[in-house]
Design a protein around this motif. Structure first.
Motif, PDB file in Angstrom:
ATOM      1  N   GLY A  67      -9.072  22.220 -28.387  1.00 36.79           N
ATOM      2  CA  GLY A  67      -7.794  21.663 -27.978  1.00 36.79           C
ATOM      3  C   GLY A  67      -7.763  20.173 -28.202  1.00 36.79           C
ATOM      4  N   PRO A  68      -6.563  19.576 -28.188  1.00 34.50           N
ATOM      5  CA  PRO A  68      -6.442  18.136 -28.396  1.00 34.50           C
ATOM      6  C   PRO A  68      -7.149  17.343 -27.306  1.00 34.50           C
ATOM      7  N   ILE A  69      -7.764  16.241 -27.687  1.00 37.70           N
ATOM      8  CA  ILE A  69      -8.438  15.385 -26.712  1.00 37.70           C
ATOM      9  C   ILE A  69      -7.427  14.834 -25.719  1.00 37.70           C
ATOM     10  N   ALA A  70      -6.242  14.469 -26.239  1.00 40.54           N
ATOM     11  CA  ALA A  70      -5.155  13.985 -25.384  1.00 40.54           C
ATOM     12  C   ALA A  70      -3.932  14.862 -25.655  1.00 40.54           C
ATOM     13  N   PRO A  71      -3.767  15.973 -24.935  1.00 41.87           N
ATOM     14  CA  PRO A  71      -2.658  16.909 -25.202  1.00 41.87           C
ATOM     15  C   PRO A  71      -1.303  16.215 -25.181  1.00 41.87           C
ATOM     16  N   GLY A  72      -0.500  16.549 -26.199  1.00 39.59           N
ATOM     17  CA  GLY A  72       0.854  16.020 -26.283  1.00 39.59           C
ATOM     18  C   GLY A  72       0.958  14.663 -26.925  1.00 39.59           C
ATOM     19  N   VAL A  73      -0.193  14.027 -27.212  1.00 40.91           N
ATOM     20  CA  VAL A  73      -0.185  12.691 -27.808  1.00 40.91           C
ATOM     21  C   VAL A  73      -0.641  12.783 -29.248  1.00 40.91           C
ATOM     22  N   GLU A  74       0.195  12.293 -30.173  1.00 36.54           N
ATOM     23  CA  GLU A  74      -0.183  12.331 -31.575  1.00 36.54           C
ATOM     24  C   GLU A  74      -1.355  11.397 -31.817  1.00 36.54           C
ATOM     25  N   PRO A  75      -2.419  11.871 -32.492  1.00 33.74           N
ATOM     26  CA  PRO A  75      -3.571  11.019 -32.753  1.00 33.74           C
ATOM     27  C   PRO A  75      -3.173   9.778 -33.556  1.00 33.74           C
ATOM     28  N   VAL A  76      -3.759   8.644 -33.206  1.00 33.06           N
ATOM     29  CA  VAL A  76      -3.524   7.412 -33.941  1.00 33.06           C
ATOM     30  C   VAL A  76      -4.810   7.076 -34.685  1.00 33.06           C
ATOM     31  N   PRO A  77      -4.901   7.412 -35.985  1.00 32.16           N
ATOM     32  CA  PRO A  77      -6.139   7.212 -36.721  1.00 32.16           C
ATOM     33  C   PRO A  77      -6.369   5.747 -37.066  1.00 32.16           C
ATOM     34  N   LEU A  78      -7.628   5.434 -37.374  1.00 36.22           N
ATOM     35  CA  LEU A  78      -7.930   4.109 -37.901  1.00 36.22           C
ATOM     36  C   LEU A  78      -7.212   3.930 -39.224  1.00 36.22           C
ATOM     37  N   ALA A  79      -6.902   2.676 -39.550  1.00 32.05           N
ATOM     38  CA  ALA A  79      -6.100   2.402 -40.747  1.00 32.05           C
ATOM     39  C   ALA A  79      -6.710   3.011 -41.999  1.00 32.05           C
ATOM     40  N   GLU A  80      -8.038   2.898 -42.129  1.00 29.56           N
ATOM     41  CA  GLU A  80      -8.662   3.395 -43.350  1.00 29.56           C
ATOM     42  C   GLU A  80      -8.666   4.915 -43.417  1.00 29.56           C
ATOM     43  N   ASP A  81      -8.446   5.574 -42.275  1.00 25.89           N
ATOM     44  CA  ASP A  81      -8.430   7.031 -42.261  1.00 25.89           C
ATOM     45  C   ASP A  81      -7.019   7.606 -42.163  1.00 25.89           C
ATOM     46  N   ALA A  82      -6.015   6.730 -42.242  1.00 25.22           N
ATOM     47  CA  ALA A  82      -4.645   7.169 -41.981  1.00 25.22           C
ATOM     48  C   ALA A  82      -4.189   8.277 -42.910  1.00 25.22           C
ATOM     49  N   GLU A  83      -4.711   8.290 -44.128  1.00 27.22           N
ATOM     50  CA  GLU A  83      -4.289   9.316 -45.077  1.00 27.22           C
ATOM     51  C   GLU A  83      -5.038  10.624 -44.880  1.00 27.22           C
ATOM     52  N   LEU A  84      -6.004  10.649 -43.981  1.00 26.66           N
ATOM     53  CA  LEU A  84      -6.778  11.853 -43.745  1.00 26.66           C
ATOM     54  C   LEU A  84      -6.692  12.277 -42.281  1.00 26.66           C
ATOM     55  N   ALA A  85      -5.484  12.278 -41.757  1.00 24.73           N
ATOM     56  CA  ALA A  85      -5.246  12.741 -40.394  1.00 24.73           C
ATOM     57  C   ALA A  85      -3.917  13.467 -40.350  1.00 24.73           C
ATOM     58  N   VAL A  86      -3.870  14.537 -39.561  1.00 20.36           N
ATOM     59  CA  VAL A  86      -2.622  15.279 -39.396  1.00 20.36           C
ATOM     60  C   VAL A  86      -1.632  14.405 -38.619  1.00 20.36           C
ATOM     61  N   SER A  87      -0.389  14.388 -39.073  1.00 22.29           N
ATOM     62  CA  SER A  87       0.629  13.579 -38.402  1.00 22.29           C
ATOM     63  C   SER A  87       1.875  14.423 -38.164  1.00 22.29           C
ATOM     64  N   GLY A  88       2.791  13.893 -37.336  1.00 25.84           N
ATOM     65  CA  GLY A  88       4.013  14.615 -37.008  1.00 25.84           C
ATOM     66  C   GLY A  88       4.123  14.831 -35.514  1.00 25.84           C
TER      67      GLY A  88
END
Length: 303
Positions: A67-88
């Motif tokens: 499950g999500p570490i913080a349910p209901g909160v969209e993960p905020v990735p590090l800038a260098e990883d921004a293209e490799l994280a699920v968003s929406g």
């Protein structure tokens, strides 16, 4: 999102898609079944491996919910990883169930999984599966989406499967989820049966494409696009050295182009899906297939 190794996972496509999400999402383990209760180790054998430090460890078959570490909160990735994280908007609401199809005590297994789902306040389940079918590797992977929930079918303009016959654990979980008020959806990919021994990144990619469309998130593809192209080129090379295999693939291509068109109709894919399940009614796990250049038996389940 739910996927199991085994009967429902041709080309490791379903588990590959969920594993991809697990690597991209900020999730943590929230539940795990006791393998002693649900697995026959002579059928699903544990494996042993050596880590980088030379240590040896045994890995047991299991089923784990994340499950999500913080349910209901969209993960905020590090800038260098921004293209490799699920968003929406739904990125922080995704739970995953990944494991091996249990060997026994399916009713108890289902009850345990649903208890965890209800405790996590999960509001919908997407089951992922992949089936071996008479389809060519050179064409788009056929995807069949269905649901037993009338509201889901109306909202997504999809069909209900009319299949009757032997089933896998996904169908048991789906029925139980619907009974406790959790709507469900199934997404299945068709994998060419003549390459059943190899993982199919092209099928993983097709499942992720459909998932992205349905759950309204953006899922990075990483190396999947290039891996899918390499998978296709590898099969092309095998067929180039086998006239009988090449002729068989050409027949499949002609049938797909004539009957299906580039975007396969829902009815055609549904028929393919049901044909697969009827042929799997012998209880085999779908590992039979291409041998000595000849097409063999065909050999297929949801978050």
């Amino acid at each position: 999102m739910v996927a199991f190794e085994g009967w429902n996972d041709a080309g490791e496509a379903a588990t590959g898609a969920v594993s991809t999400l697990k690597d991209l999402l900020g999730v943590t383990q929230i539940a795990e079944v006791d393998p002693e209760l649900y697995f026959d180790y002579q059928f699903n054998r544990p494996t042993i491996s050596t880590n980088d430090e030379g240590g040896r460890s045994i890995e047991w078959p299991d089923a784990v919910m994340y499950g999500p570490i913080a349910p209901g909160v969209e993960p905020v990735p590090l800038a260098e990883d921004a293209e490799l994280a699920v968003s929406g908007t739904n990125a922080g609401n995704i739970y995953l169930l990944l494991g091996t199809e249990p060997s026994r005590s399916w009713k108890s297994f289902t009850a345990e999984i649903l208890d965890s789902a209800l405790a996590a306040d999960i509001s919908g389940v997407v089951f992922l599966g992949a089936m071996l079918a008479d389809v060519p590797h050179t064409r788009p992977i056929s995807i069949f989406v269905s649901s037993d929930n009338p509201e889901v079918r109306k909202e997504l303009h999809i069909e209900r499967s009319n299949y009757e016959g032997p089933i896998g654990i996904l169908s048991v979980l789906a029925e139980a989820a619907e009974k406790v008020g959790i709507p469900t959806l199934s997404i299945w990919a068709s994998v060419p049966h003549y390459v059943h021994n190899a993982p199919s990144p092209k099928a993983v990619l097709a499942l992720i494409d459909k998932l992205e469309e349905i759950i309204d998130v953006v899922i990075p593809r990483g190396d999947l696009v290039s891996d899918a192209a390499e998978w296709e080129r590898g099969i092309d090379a095998l067929a180039a050295d086998d006239d009988e295999m090449a002729a068989y693939i050409a027949q499949l291509e002609q049938a797909r182009d004539t009957v299906d068109s580039p975007e396969a109709s829902g009815e055609a894919i549904a028929q393919e899906f049901e044909q697969y399940l009827r042929k799997r009614g012998d209880g085999r796990d779908g590992r039979d297939g291409w041998a000595d250049g000849r097409p063999g038996p065909e050999g297929p389940p949801r978050a």
